[in-house]
Design an enzyme around this catalytic site. Sequence first.
Site, PDB file in Angstrom:
ATOM      1  N   SER A 144     -40.812  -5.250 -85.177  1.00  0.00           N
ATOM      2  CA  SER A 144     -42.262  -5.150 -85.068  1.00  0.00           C
ATOM      3  C   SER A 144     -42.758  -6.244 -84.136  1.00  0.00           C
ATOM      4  O   SER A 144     -42.060  -7.224 -83.872  1.00  0.00           O
ATOM      5  CB  SER A 144     -42.881  -5.335 -86.455  1.00  0.00           C
ATOM      6  OG  SER A 144     -44.273  -5.560 -86.384  1.00  0.00           O
ATOM      7  N   TYR A 157     -45.090  -9.649 -94.449  1.00  0.00           N
ATOM      8  CA  TYR A 157     -44.579  -8.759 -93.404  1.00  0.00           C
ATOM      9  C   TYR A 157     -44.190  -9.569 -92.171  1.00  0.00           C
ATOM     10  O   TYR A 157     -43.141  -9.331 -91.561  1.00  0.00           O
ATOM     11  CB  TYR A 157     -45.657  -7.736 -93.064  1.00  0.00           C
ATOM     12  CG  TYR A 157     -45.232  -6.645 -92.112  1.00  0.00           C
ATOM     13  CD1 TYR A 157     -44.454  -5.574 -92.542  1.00  0.00           C
ATOM     14  CD2 TYR A 157     -45.656  -6.656 -90.782  1.00  0.00           C
ATOM     15  CE1 TYR A 157     -44.088  -4.554 -91.676  1.00  0.00           C
ATOM     16  CE2 TYR A 157     -45.294  -5.644 -89.909  1.00  0.00           C
ATOM     17  CZ  TYR A 157     -44.509  -4.599 -90.360  1.00  0.00           C
ATOM     18  OH  TYR A 157     -44.147  -3.594 -89.485  1.00  0.00           O
TER      19      TYR A 157
END
Length: 275
Positions: A144, A157
């Site tokens: 990501s 995250y």
Amino acid sequence: MADPAPARTALVTGASRGIGRAVALGLAAAGLDVAPLARDVARLDDVAAAVRAAGRHAVVLAADVTDADAVRAAVEQAETELGGVDLLVDAAGVIDAEVPAWEADPDEWWRTVEVDVRGPFLLAHALVPRMLARGGGRVVHLASGASSHEMPGSSAYNVAKTALVRLGAHLHDAGHARGLRVFEVAPGSVATDMTASMPMHAGRTEWTPVERTVDVVTAIARGELDACSGWFVRVTADTPTSLRALAPGAPANARRLRVLPAGAGDPLTEELTGR
């Protein structure tokens, strides 16, 4: 050691929906037999039916990626029914609330880290030794932008996706000489159930087509990007063609996480950039 042969089989986590589902079906369309893994059996059955409709063998693996015993059993089943797993794609993931760390729910925070880091670790722990015994294989982590840049919210995250890239770098360094090839693939902002629930994407009208991720993962499966093993790849800018062009002139530490020097006079410059 020579690069491993093109993949014939793949195990894809998080395959019941979203990017994982698209990757599983894309690999089947490219000629691979696929073992889709997730917790939702009904959705997995639909994915398996689509894989079979493409003329490929499918093995449904119902498991929680944070459960070590369930992961070992799933890997054993996939290895047995597929005759070995050549490619692992870690697409299972969750995200925590978009709040500062001091406002986060501790249980949600840790669950995010468990799914996004413990899961890929457990899959690698169970599967990579089998790959190495056969002369190698390939691992793809769904990374990501949170793997490379700070975020004002969703700190779990952010931590987890950064740690995932470090895990991938370790697997590359420890396994490359034995035929292991590892890739950190960031899919950009894809329209999925997860992104639909995220306030940061409210009102977004432009999304990264999931096909870009499928194209890169398929090229990895075929062995076309083995020179990029260990790299962070972002499909919003990278394509199989552009990556193949970049690889020949890339330095040894290309696309790796590094701490940058604080200017020309930084006493740590050589240490930070030389390894």
